[in-house]
Design an enzyme around this catalytic site. Sequence first.
Site, short mmCIF file in Angstrom:
data_model
loop_
_atom_site.label_atom_id
_atom_site.label_comp_id
_atom_site.label_asym_id
_atom_site.label_seq_id
_atom_site.Cartn_x
_atom_site.Cartn_y
_atom_site.Cartn_z
N GLU A 1 0.82 -1.20 0.00
CA GLU A 1 0.00 0.00 0.00
C GLU A 1 0.86 1.26 0.00
O GLU A 1 1.93 1.30 0.61
CB GLU A 1 -0.87 -0.01 1.25
CG GLU A 1 -2.00 0.96 1.20
CD GLU A 1 -2.85 0.85 2.45
OE1 GLU A 1 -3.98 0.35 2.36
OE2 GLU A 1 -2.39 1.28 3.52
N CYS B 1 3.55 8.16 1.68
CA CYS B 1 3.97 7.09 2.60
C CYS B 1 4.21 5.83 1.78
O CYS B 1 3.32 5.34 1.10
CB CYS B 1 2.87 6.87 3.64
SG CYS B 1 3.20 5.47 4.70
N CYS C 1 6.21 -8.15 6.91
CA CYS C 1 7.33 -7.71 7.75
C CYS C 1 7.72 -8.83 8.69
O CYS C 1 6.85 -9.54 9.21
CB CYS C 1 6.94 -6.46 8.54
SG CYS C 1 8.30 -5.82 9.55
N CYS D 1 5.83 -7.02 15.30
CA CYS D 1 5.34 -6.24 16.45
C CYS D 1 3.89 -6.62 16.74
O CYS D 1 3.09 -6.78 15.81
CB CYS D 1 5.42 -4.75 16.14
SG CYS D 1 7.10 -4.22 15.76
N CYS E 1 0.83 -4.53 15.32
CA CYS E 1 0.88 -4.16 13.90
C CYS E 1 0.28 -5.27 13.04
O CYS E 1 0.70 -6.43 13.14
CB CYS E 1 2.34 -3.92 13.52
SG CYS E 1 2.58 -3.64 11.74
N GLY F 1 6.34 -2.91 6.06
CA GLY F 1 7.71 -3.41 6.08
C GLY F 1 8.67 -2.62 6.93
O GLY F 1 8.39 -1.49 7.35
N GLU F 2 9.82 -3.24 7.21
CA GLU F 2 10.88 -2.60 7.99
C GLU F 2 11.98 -2.19 6.99
O GLU F 2 12.75 -3.03 6.51
CB GLU F 2 11.41 -3.60 9.03
CG GLU F 2 12.68 -3.18 9.73
CD GLU F 2 12.68 -1.74 10.25
OE1 GLU F 2 11.81 -1.37 11.04
OE2 GLU F 2 13.58 -0.98 9.83
N SER G 1 11.52 5.38 8.89
CA SER G 1 11.03 4.94 10.19
C SER G 1 11.51 3.51 10.42
O SER G 1 11.37 2.65 9.55
CB SER G 1 9.50 4.99 10.19
OG SER G 1 8.99 4.47 11.41
N SER H 1 10.65 3.70 16.11
CA SER H 1 9.42 3.21 16.73
C SER H 1 9.77 2.61 18.08
O SER H 1 10.22 1.48 18.16
CB SER H 1 8.76 2.17 15.82
OG SER H 1 8.38 2.79 14.61
N LEU H 2 9.57 3.39 19.12
CA LEU H 2 10.04 3.00 20.46
C LEU H 2 8.99 2.16 21.20
O LEU H 2 9.25 1.02 21.58
CB LEU H 2 10.39 4.26 21.25
CG LEU H 2 11.23 4.01 22.49
CD1 LEU H 2 12.65 3.60 22.12
CD2 LEU H 2 11.25 5.25 23.38
N HIS H 3 7.86 2.73 21.48
CA HIS H 3 6.68 2.05 22.04
C HIS H 3 6.81 1.56 23.48
O HIS H 3 5.81 1.12 24.06
CB HIS H 3 6.24 0.87 21.17
CG HIS H 3 6.07 1.21 19.72
ND1 HIS H 3 5.27 2.23 19.29
CD2 HIS H 3 6.63 0.68 18.61
CE1 HIS H 3 5.33 2.31 17.97
NE2 HIS H 3 6.16 1.39 17.54
N ASN I 1 -4.29 1.90 16.18
CA ASN I 1 -5.35 1.59 15.22
C ASN I 1 -5.70 0.11 15.39
O ASN I 1 -4.92 -0.75 14.97
CB ASN I 1 -4.83 1.89 13.81
CG ASN I 1 -5.89 1.66 12.76
OD1 ASN I 1 -7.07 1.94 12.98
ND2 ASN I 1 -5.48 1.13 11.64
N CYS J 1 -8.34 -0.76 6.40
CA CYS J 1 -7.05 -0.99 7.04
C CYS J 1 -7.19 -1.80 8.30
O CYS J 1 -8.13 -1.63 9.05
CB CYS J 1 -6.39 0.33 7.35
SG CYS J 1 -5.94 1.16 5.86
N1 SAH Z 1 8.65 -0.87 10.17
C1 SAH Z 1 8.84 0.51 10.40
C2 SAH Z 1 8.02 1.40 9.50
C3 SAH Z 1 6.62 0.98 9.20
S1 SAH Z 1 5.52 1.01 10.54
C4 SAH Z 1 8.58 0.85 11.85
O1 SAH Z 1 8.09 0.01 12.58
O2 SAH Z 1 8.93 1.96 12.23
C5 SAH Z 1 5.15 2.74 10.67
C6 SAH Z 1 4.61 3.16 12.03
O3 SAH Z 1 3.27 2.66 12.22
C7 SAH Z 1 5.45 2.61 13.18
O4 SAH Z 1 5.73 3.61 14.12
C8 SAH Z 1 4.53 1.58 13.76
O5 SAH Z 1 4.85 1.36 15.08
C9 SAH Z 1 3.16 2.16 13.54
N2 SAH Z 1 2.08 1.19 13.66
C10 SAH Z 1 2.09 -0.10 13.31
N3 SAH Z 1 0.90 -0.70 13.58
C11 SAH Z 1 0.13 0.26 14.11
C12 SAH Z 1 -1.22 0.28 14.58
N4 SAH Z 1 -1.99 -0.81 14.56
N5 SAH Z 1 -1.71 1.44 15.07
C13 SAH Z 1 -0.93 2.56 15.07
N6 SAH Z 1 0.34 2.60 14.64
C14 SAH Z 1 0.86 1.46 14.16
FE1 SF4 Z 2 4.89 -3.39 11.71
FE2 SF4 Z 2 7.05 -1.77 11.59
FE3 SF4 Z 2 6.85 -3.69 13.49
FE4 SF4 Z 2 7.21 -4.37 10.94
S1 SF4 Z 2 8.62 -3.25 12.25
S2 SF4 Z 2 5.82 -5.35 12.38
S3 SF4 Z 2 6.00 -2.80 9.90
S4 SF4 Z 2 5.53 -1.88 13.25
#
Ligand code: SAH
Ligand code: SF4
Length: 382
Positions: A91, A104, A111, A115, A118, A165-166, A197, A219-221, A304, A347
């Site tokens: 996408e 984007c 991926c 995570c 995701c 993807g990463e 990212s 992407s820390l979280h 989301n 989505c």
């Molecule tokens: N793989 C990379 C880039 C793609 S993800 C990464 O993880 O950074 C892009 C962003 O969307 C990341 O910050 C990820 O944590 C966030 N993301 C993934 N799933 C999500 C969800 N269900 N709700 C909100 N953000 C999400």
């Molecule tokens: Fe999703 Fe980014 Fe984690 Fe891959 S690295 S699973 S795209 S949030």
Amino acid sequence: MLVNLLDFDLEHLSDYCESLGEKRFRATQLFRWIHQRGAQNFDQMTDLAKSFRVQLESHCTISPLKVLSRQNSKDGTIKWLFDVGAGDAIETVFIPEEDRGTLCISSQAGCAVGCVFCSTGHQGFSRNLSTGEILAQLWFAEHTLRAELDRPERIISNIVMMGMGEPLQNYSALAPALKTMLSDHAYGISRRRLTVSTSGVVPMIERLGRDAPVALAVSLHAPNDALRDRLVPLNKKYPLAELRSACVEYLSVAPRDFITLEYCMLEGVNDSLDHARELVQWLRPNPSERRVGLPAKINLIPFNPFPASGLVCSSNETVKAFSQALLSAGIVTTVRKTRGDDIDAACGQLAGEVLDRTNVQTRMTKQKVIPLHTHKLVESLL
Ligand code: SAH
Ligand code: SF4
């Protein structure tokens, strides 16, 4: 097999032209035709010698992706689903704003990081995209929109590698794609307006800094290893201390003087005031850094939801309190605004629901179409 010219950055295209017996500088002309003018036929390239064009015609292609679907949001956001073969789809999302247009882009089909919050991570890894497939998303969006809006000037001013993807796990394809995005002979995107990212592929952060030091979002979280190990499994390989050092190092080459940290707000998981305090602590200087710590901007992302995750987005009050705790510790914090909500329906849903929007032939062949999470984007980040 034909060579896809979208696979080359300018240097590789120059090598390729040389291998065809042409002068290297011819590559610049060719590169401009492809990326600045969106040419798809060699016939159009009238300032190239006929003999060269014939040679290109017989060896090369400028290979677009097949569009499976397009959705237009009321707010102008556009989402394309592209077929990348063997049942995989990716996408790409365009977000127009008054003073910029952001694209984007996806870097992989699926991926491997996995995570837990995701939907792409839940679907697993299918394959890396080629440089040509990464760039085809930009090439297509830029020139399609330019034609539709009848505007000769550039439409896309900002790019975020935040699709499926990463990106740093597909580094060899990513690097030439970034160089082409930055090139003045192609899209001329500024380094500050191109964001990669990553979930924290530490060794590749350093390489990115050497090869194409663009803006970095991490992407820390989670503010501690125990929790981050659960949410972002890659943390077991590259724990927070290493990630933090890589970010501090990156700042010496970064186009901005801070790193963006993305933090997805998950109810009861990572959203307490204790987590906020721990995060503040993590950013503070450690004994070897007398002054600055890690200069960062925190972007809180409302989760989301999708059914398989079993997770819920934090309430507005919780997000507010969390953000307030960071702000009062002097940390720049924003809450991600969402765009394209009305086309967001697909989505995070299951593949079957995406299939319904595709044609019959596609429906029969698509078994693994994976919808994305990154429909909701990011004004504050850009
Ligand atoms: N793989 C990379 C880039 C793609 S993800 C990464 O993880 O950074 C892009 C962003 O969307 C990341 O910050 C990820 O944590 C966030 N993301 C993934 N799933 C999500 C969800 N269900 N709700 C909100 N953000 C999400
Ligand atoms: Fe999703 Fe980014 Fe984690 Fe891959 S690295 S699973 S795209 S949030």
